[in-house]
Motif scaffolding. Structure first.
Motif, PDB file in Angstrom:
ATOM      1  N   ALA A  45       1.260  -0.742  -0.028  1.00  0.00           N
ATOM      2  CA  ALA A  45      -0.085  -0.345  -0.161  1.00  0.00           C
ATOM      3  C   ALA A  45       0.947   1.768   0.294  1.00  0.00           C
ATOM      4  O   ALA A  45       0.537   2.417  -0.885  1.00  0.00           O
ATOM      5  CB  ALA A  45      -1.115   0.007   0.622  1.00  0.00           C
ATOM      6  N   ILE A  46       1.547   1.303   0.773  1.00  0.00           N
ATOM      7  CA  ILE A  46       2.849   2.414   1.060  1.00  0.00           C
ATOM      8  C   ILE A  46       2.846   2.844  -0.364  1.00  0.00           C
ATOM      9  O   ILE A  46       3.339   3.967  -0.930  1.00  0.00           O
ATOM     10  CB  ILE A  46       4.102   2.426   1.717  1.00  0.00           C
ATOM     11  N   VAL A  47       4.011   1.522  -0.699  1.00  0.00           N
ATOM     12  CA  VAL A  47       4.942   1.957  -2.209  1.00  0.00           C
ATOM     13  C   VAL A  47       4.369   2.553  -2.892  1.00  0.00           C
ATOM     14  O   VAL A  47       3.345   3.005  -3.746  1.00  0.00           O
ATOM     15  CB  VAL A  47       5.981   0.556  -2.205  1.00  0.00           C
ATOM     16  N   VAL A  48       3.117   1.448  -3.996  1.00  0.00           N
ATOM     17  CA  VAL A  48       2.255   1.187  -5.011  1.00  0.00           C
ATOM     18  C   VAL A  48       1.293   2.837  -4.497  1.00  0.00           C
ATOM     19  O   VAL A  48       0.940   3.904  -5.528  1.00  0.00           O
ATOM     20  CB  VAL A  48       1.300   0.301  -4.157  1.00  0.00           C
ATOM     21  N   LEU A  70      -4.461  12.844  -4.220  1.00  0.00           N
ATOM     22  CA  LEU A  70      -4.386  12.941  -2.379  1.00  0.00           C
ATOM     23  C   LEU A  70      -5.713  11.040  -1.915  1.00  0.00           C
ATOM     24  O   LEU A  70      -5.081  10.925  -0.773  1.00  0.00           O
ATOM     25  CB  LEU A  70      -5.360  14.168  -1.646  1.00  0.00           C
ATOM     26  N   ALA A  71      -6.044  11.279  -3.048  1.00  0.00           N
ATOM     27  CA  ALA A  71      -7.051   9.809  -2.185  1.00  0.00           C
ATOM     28  C   ALA A  71      -5.657   8.592  -2.577  1.00  0.00           C
ATOM     29  O   ALA A  71      -5.917   8.067  -1.749  1.00  0.00           O
ATOM     30  CB  ALA A  71      -7.836   9.198  -3.864  1.00  0.00           C
ATOM     31  N   TYR A  72      -4.763   8.337  -3.088  1.00  0.00           N
ATOM     32  CA  TYR A  72      -3.785   7.821  -3.955  1.00  0.00           C
ATOM     33  C   TYR A  72      -2.934   8.312  -2.517  1.00  0.00           C
ATOM     34  O   TYR A  72      -2.811   6.605  -1.822  1.00  0.00           O
ATOM     35  CB  TYR A  72      -2.945   7.421  -4.931  1.00  0.00           C
ATOM     36  N   SER A  73      -2.722   8.589  -2.134  1.00  0.00           N
ATOM     37  CA  SER A  73      -1.761   9.014  -1.060  1.00  0.00           C
ATOM     38  C   SER A  73      -2.368   8.636   0.051  1.00  0.00           C
ATOM     39  O   SER A  73      -2.173   7.817   1.279  1.00  0.00           O
ATOM     40  CB  SER A  73      -1.560  11.137  -0.436  1.00  0.00           C
ATOM     41  N   SER A  74      -3.972   8.449   0.228  1.00  0.00           N
ATOM     42  CA  SER A  74      -4.169   8.134   1.894  1.00  0.00           C
ATOM     43  C   SER A  74      -4.015   6.806   1.508  1.00  0.00           C
ATOM     44  O   SER A  74      -4.588   6.191   2.988  1.00  0.00           O
ATOM     45  CB  SER A  74      -5.934   8.550   1.708  1.00  0.00           C
ATOM     46  N   VAL A  75      -4.277   5.741   0.692  1.00  0.00           N
ATOM     47  CA  VAL A  75      -4.416   4.440   0.664  1.00  0.00           C
ATOM     48  C   VAL A  75      -2.950   4.146   0.932  1.00  0.00           C
ATOM     49  O   VAL A  75      -2.975   2.841   1.771  1.00  0.00           O
ATOM     50  CB  VAL A  75      -4.715   3.704  -0.532  1.00  0.00           C
ATOM     51  N   ILE A  95      11.474   5.093   1.767  1.00  0.00           N
ATOM     52  CA  ILE A  95      11.103   5.048   0.145  1.00  0.00           C
ATOM     53  C   ILE A  95       9.341   6.107   0.088  1.00  0.00           C
ATOM     54  O   ILE A  95       9.432   7.178  -0.874  1.00  0.00           O
ATOM     55  CB  ILE A  95      11.409   4.275  -0.389  1.00  0.00           C
ATOM     56  N   GLY A  96       8.575   5.775   0.686  1.00  0.00           N
ATOM     57  CA  GLY A  96       7.347   5.823   0.934  1.00  0.00           C
ATOM     58  C   GLY A  96       7.318   8.116   0.611  1.00  0.00           C
ATOM     59  O   GLY A  96       6.261   8.338   0.381  1.00  0.00           O
ATOM     60  N   SER A  97       8.129   7.907   1.791  1.00  0.00           N
ATOM     61  CA  SER A  97       8.077   9.375   2.240  1.00  0.00           C
ATOM     62  C   SER A  97       8.718  10.197   1.368  1.00  0.00           C
ATOM     63  O   SER A  97       7.909  11.074   1.213  1.00  0.00           O
ATOM     64  CB  SER A  97       8.864  10.025   3.896  1.00  0.00           C
ATOM     65  N   LEU A  98       9.665   9.868   0.875  1.00  0.00           N
ATOM     66  CA  LEU A  98      10.631  10.437  -0.527  1.00  0.00           C
ATOM     67  C   LEU A  98       9.339  10.405  -1.652  1.00  0.00           C
ATOM     68  O   LEU A  98       9.516  11.926  -2.055  1.00  0.00           O
ATOM     69  CB  LEU A  98      11.770  10.181  -0.668  1.00  0.00           C
ATOM     70  N   GLN A 152      -1.603   6.228   3.097  1.00  0.00           N
ATOM     71  CA  GLN A 152      -1.145   5.696   4.516  1.00  0.00           C
ATOM     72  C   GLN A 152      -1.997   4.970   5.545  1.00  0.00           C
ATOM     73  O   GLN A 152      -1.389   4.533   6.633  1.00  0.00           O
ATOM     74  CB  GLN A 152      -2.217   7.408   4.943  1.00  0.00           C
ATOM     75  N   VAL A 153      -2.703   4.604   4.617  1.00  0.00           N
ATOM     76  CA  VAL A 153      -3.549   3.081   5.495  1.00  0.00           C
ATOM     77  C   VAL A 153      -2.887   3.071   6.077  1.00  0.00           C
ATOM     78  O   VAL A 153      -2.603   1.400   6.800  1.00  0.00           O
ATOM     79  CB  VAL A 153      -4.211   3.068   4.941  1.00  0.00           C
ATOM     80  N   GLY A 154      -1.730   2.335   4.592  1.00  0.00           N
ATOM     81  CA  GLY A 154      -1.012   0.812   4.735  1.00  0.00           C
ATOM     82  C   GLY A 154       0.094   1.644   5.829  1.00  0.00           C
ATOM     83  O   GLY A 154       1.073   0.978   6.583  1.00  0.00           O
ATOM     84  N   TYR A 155       0.634   2.597   6.179  1.00  0.00           N
ATOM     85  CA  TYR A 155       1.516   3.080   7.471  1.00  0.00           C
ATOM     86  C   TYR A 155       0.896   3.030   8.801  1.00  0.00           C
ATOM     87  O   TYR A 155       1.521   2.274   9.870  1.00  0.00           O
ATOM     88  CB  TYR A 155       2.051   4.728   7.681  1.00  0.00           C
ATOM     89  N   ILE A 156      -0.191   3.277   8.638  1.00  0.00           N
ATOM     90  CA  ILE A 156      -1.268   2.684  10.488  1.00  0.00           C
ATOM     91  C   ILE A 156      -0.634   0.707  10.116  1.00  0.00           C
ATOM     92  O   ILE A 156      -0.724   0.489  11.547  1.00  0.00           O
ATOM     93  CB  ILE A 156      -2.385   3.002   9.775  1.00  0.00           C
TER      94      ILE A 156
END
Lengths: 119, 480, 331
Positions: B276-279, B294-299, B409-412, B301-305
């Motif tokens: 989720a984070i990477v994709v 922003l929506a994909y970014s939310s996906v 990587i996700g943050s970058l 973030q759910v990954g981070y959680i």
């Protein structure tokens, strides 16, 4: 005999579940999908109610003059009553959406709609 | 006071913006009050109809609940206060009372889920909130919202039905629907197959609703085509509440009673979280439409959680819950900024944003602050949760190092997609279709408030950290 | 004997389901779905679930069919031939079925009175209902009292669906405010099925009985199978029948839109009000026992009131949705 019915009831549930599920994912027509959803949910209802049955029992309603009757479990029935109503509410809303989609897109086949959107 | 979610429902025809906002404010006030109680060590409980559990339905509030309630009611209130003009732009006046009614219902449904301690009750309220969300999302002028919401309806209902199957199986084996009672009784029936399958169904069902990769496909279109204020509400809350139920079920009911469950849980969820984070982040980089980005970014973030949760440690879980809070802040503020932009701009694609930094400086500032929080720059709320996540990962040896790499990587990637937005905003040319001037006052003010909240909680995060830590500890208390 | 019959019904159920999915004529599919619901209701009856059977029959076979047909009249009857990766889906589905069947092997035996389901919470309900609530139908007791909060939620689900459909169909082409009545559509609205004598005569005879039965079910829910949801469905069905026969305009004359809206909101409010009343009088939310001096009688009164709320909202919502679909077609 009861053991056979036992397993068969659960298998019927599994099969119905999958028939409905198949319709939802494999069919392109939106109304068919909604029907599949209804079937899918109906299977779950069957599961719950089958669970509540007691051998030799009867519907959980007290009758005057009959004491010590053996009753089947009322709780799953209550849950499923609720679930049926929830199910039809969802279906109704879904149908409303489909009607609007038809008006806006002229079609209710999923692949056609995707093509229209990509243009 | 626990009847607040229900009172929020009393929204029949004729209810204007004012009443909806009032109700939301009341709910928020109640949430704050409950937080105070909980922090003082109490665990308020309530029996509906005065019937004792497990025969009646019980409500129960603890740290985790209160954390979620704050997020939910806060987001709803902020969105409503600021959102009036945005809604006026997108929804015809005759339909507005129904719209606000649906909003109140969604709020009540989500709140009902959070406070309930009965598995079936959660289902009922889950459907209330889901149906209401479908209505809200479909309310906008963009017709593409309709197939998007249909897809969401189908996937969401399948998810809910899976959940129903799961608790049905549990009921079959234990005879109860009350969560606390369930936890006791599962102990006796332990590892039998129906319980395992039940766990599977519940997890998958809730994962569908929480947009866990790869079941997230309904989310991008739904967030993108919904009316802007609705995106604020959804992004901040909807998936989080499903995650809440998932975590609660998993840690409270299943964890200690199924052997090897923690390993299974981690093994199952961790790869999904990473994916989720990477994709999610990668797709966001290439997206041109701001909302979809922003929506994909939310996906992601759910990954981070989930990543934090899959560590099955107090540290990991704390990070996870903290991120729920912080992401709601960041994404909520971001979508509010989008709503601001939408009042003046011709479109919401990246090229449309050119030059906005000069015509709408305050909005841009708000957007940038919130975006920084999303990336996790020190000083913002997002940084706090990422920091906790990384600390939790540090304690995990080789695997931990790899996962830290993933987080980085996700943050970058997040930096990249934020940069694209900022670059366009600061561009020297102007997109022609934009009207001059700032966003409407109320909307702007609330957006700025939301953004500044990110800074506030970044610099003094004591409250959410405390709640998150206590919740995590409580959830894991039974682990051997 | 019963066992054999049950097996037979289950097999029929599966066959019907497959037929629904396979047929490309959507009208036929809706009819088959209706038959499916009826078979399901019969099955429920065999499994001792009388209330559920009634509900499934009224809502699944009855109202659901009406809604689907209403939607079909607006969207078209045929389904396009399927292209695409059928095989993949089939495989996935079969795999999933295997998983579910795998789960059945450890289940407690069917009908076993010692299963956890039967020994834990259920006996309490059966024992205590005469003491606390004293009504014969235990299902209604649980629905209305012990788990009244769930039922409140359920009413709000119906409410949400109602305003959802109204919200959705209030915009776009064909919505009421933009309609310009041509002479043709007006005639169509007024006449309904007037040309057809037989349906009219028989139908008009039926309508009052249907509504009467609905009312009976509404108030009799404590003593036998029944209650607000089923009753709401029946009354709505009766009025829909009237509307089909006499024309929608007449049906709207009898129950105008504003009244419908009032019913929809009023029912939900009534339910909530009873709950709040309980709180005001000293108990918890939805605690009926404090409403009157005699707690047992109070429980009964409470249940009657909330069921009334349920019936109102369900009738209102179902009728509103029907009218929303029907009005669309006139544009």
């Amino acid at each position: 005999m009861s053991a056979l019915l036992d397993l068969f009831a659960y298998w019927a549930f599994a099969i119905l579940l999958m028939v409905g599920f198949y319709a939802v994912i494999a069919k392109s027509n939106l109304i068919k999908k909604l029907m599949g959803l209804s079937l899918f949910q109906a299977a779950v209802f069957l599961l719950y109610i089958s669970m509540g049955k007691v051998d030799g029992g009867t519907a959980p309603i007290f009758q005057a003059g009959v004491d010590n009757a053996l009753f089947s479990n009322p709780l799953p029935q209550v849950l499923i009553l609720t679930a049926i109503v929830v199910g039809i509410s969802t279906t109704a809303l879904g149908l409303g959406i489909v009607v609007r989609i038809k008006e806006e897109y002229g079609s209710i086949e999923e692949d056609e709609i995707q093509k229209i959107d990509q243009r | 006071m626990l009847a607040a979610p229900v009172l929020a429902l009393l929204a029949p025809r004729g209810l204007a913006w004012a009443a909806a906002t009032l109700v939301s404010l009341m709910a928020f006030a109640i949430a704050v009050q409950l937080t105070i109680l909980v922090l003082a060590g109490q665990v308020p409980g309530y029996f509906m109809g005065s019937w004792p559990a497990p025969f009646g339905i019980e409500l129960r509030i603890d740290d985790f609940s209160v954390l979620m309630l704050l997020v939910l009611t806060g987001a709803s209130t902020v969105a409503l206060i600021g959102g009036r003009q945005s809604i006026d732009l997108e929804i015809e006046t005759e339909r507005q009372p129904l719209f606000y009614s649906a909003w109140a219902l969604a709020l009540a449904g989500l709140a009902g889920i959070i406070v309930s301690a009965d598995a079936f009750n959660v289902f009922v309220f889950m459907e209330i909130s889901s149906l209401a969300s479908y209505v809200l999302i479909a309310g906008g002028p963009d017709r593409r919202a309709l197939p998007a919401v249909f897809k969401y309806l189908i996937m969401g209902t399948i998810g809910a039905t899976f959940y129903l199957i799961g608790i049905g199986l549990i009921y079959l084996m234990t005879g109860t629907l009350n969560l606390a009672d369930m936890e006791l009784r599962i102990h006796e029936v332990g590892d039998q197959r129906p319980i395992l399958v039940a766990a599977g169904f519940i997890t998958v069902g809730l994962a569908l609703k929480a947009a866990v990769f790869p079941l997230h496909v309904w989310l991008p279109n739904a967030y993108t085509y919904a009316p802007n204020i609705v995106s604020v509400f959804m992004a901040a809350c909807a998936t989080k509440v499903s995650l809440y139920v998932l975590l609660r079920f998993d840690f409270f009911v299943f964890q200690q009673n199924l052997t090897q469950h923690d390993i299974q849980f981690a093994a199952f969820l961790m790869p999904l979280a990473v994916a989720a984070i990477v994709v999610g982040s990668a797709v966001a980089v290439f997206e041109k439409n701001l909302k979809r980005l922003l929506a994909y970014s939310s996906v992601a973030q759910v990954g981070y959680i989930l990543l934090g949760a899959s560590l099955v440690s107090v540290a990991g879980l704390t990070a996870s819950l903290l991120h729920m809070f912080n992401h709601a802040l960041a994404k909520g503020a971001l979508f509010m900024a989008v709503a601001c932009l939408a009042t003046r701009l011709g479109g919401l694609r990246i090229p449309d944003l050119r030059g906005v930094a000069r015509t709408m400086p305050l909005t841009t500032a708000a957007l940038v602050i919130a975006a920084l929080s999303l990336i996790g720059i020190p000083g913002t709320a997002g940084f706090v949760s990422k920091w906790y996540l990384i600390s939790a990962l540090l304690g995990m040896g080789g695997l931990g190092i790899m996962l830290i790499a993933v987080v980085v990587i996700g943050s970058l990637l997040a930096v990249v997609y934020v940069w694209r937005i900022v670059e366009s905003l600061r561009s020297l040319e102007n997109a022609e279709s934009n009207k001059p001037g700032e966003a409407p006052m109320m909307l702007l003010l609330t957006t700025m408030a939301a953004s500044l909240a990110n800074l506030w909680f970044g610099l003094s995060p004591a409250l959410p950290i405390e709640l998150a830590q206590r919740s995590a500890a409580a959830l894991l208390v039974h682990l051997p | 004997m019963i066992t054999l019959f049950s097996l037979f019904l289950l097999v029929l159920l599966v066959i019907t389901a497959v037929a629904v999915v396979q047929t490309r004529n959507l009208f036929a599919a809706v009819m088959l779905l209706s038959i499916f619901s009826l078979l399901l209701a019969a099955n429920f009856l065999l499994l001792d679930a009388a209330d559920v059977a009634l509900t499934e029959a009224a809502i699944g076979a009855g109202i659901s069919t009406v809604l689907f047909l209403g939607a079909l009249s607006l969207t078209g009857e045929r389904e396009a031939p399927r292209k695409g990766p059928r095989l993949l889906y089939l495989v996935a589905v079969i795999a999933a079925t295997a998983v579910v069947i795998y789960a059945t092997f450890d289940k407690p035996a069917f009908g076993d009175p010692q299963a956890p389901v039967q020994t834990h919470v259920a006996p309490w309900y059966l024992e205590k209902t005469p003491e606390y609530i004293d009504i014969p139908n235990v299902v209604t007791a649980i629905l209305g009292a012990y788990r009244g909060y769930d039922t409140l939620g359920e009413v709000f689900v119906v409410f949400t669906a109602g305003i959802g459909v109204l919200f959705l169909l209030a915009s776009g082409p064909g919505s009421g405010s933009k309609r310009r009545g041509s002479r043709l559509t007006e005639v169509g609205q007024v006449t309904g099925l007037r040309h057809y004598l037989v349906p009219r005569v028989v139908g008009r005879l039926l309508v009052p009985f249907i509504i009467l039965f609905g009312l009976y079910v509404q108030f009799h829910g404590e003593y036998g199978p029944g209650g607000g949801f089923q009753a709401g469905a029946f009354v709505a069905a009766g009025i829909v029948l009237y509307s089909l026969l006499e024309g929608e305009k007449k049906a709207l004359d009898i129950i105008p839109r504003k009244v419908l809206m009032g019913m929809v909101c009023g029912g939900a409010l009534l339910y909530s009000a009873v709950g709040v009343l309980g709180m005001l009088m000293g108990g918890n939310f939805l605690d009926y026992s404090v409403l009157l001096d005699n707690p047992v009688a109070a429980q009964q009164v409470g249940i009657i009131l909330i069921e009334l709320g349920v019936g109102l909202t369900v009738t209102g919502v179902l009728l509103s949705i029907y009218h929303a679909f029907a009005a669309r077609g006139r544009a």
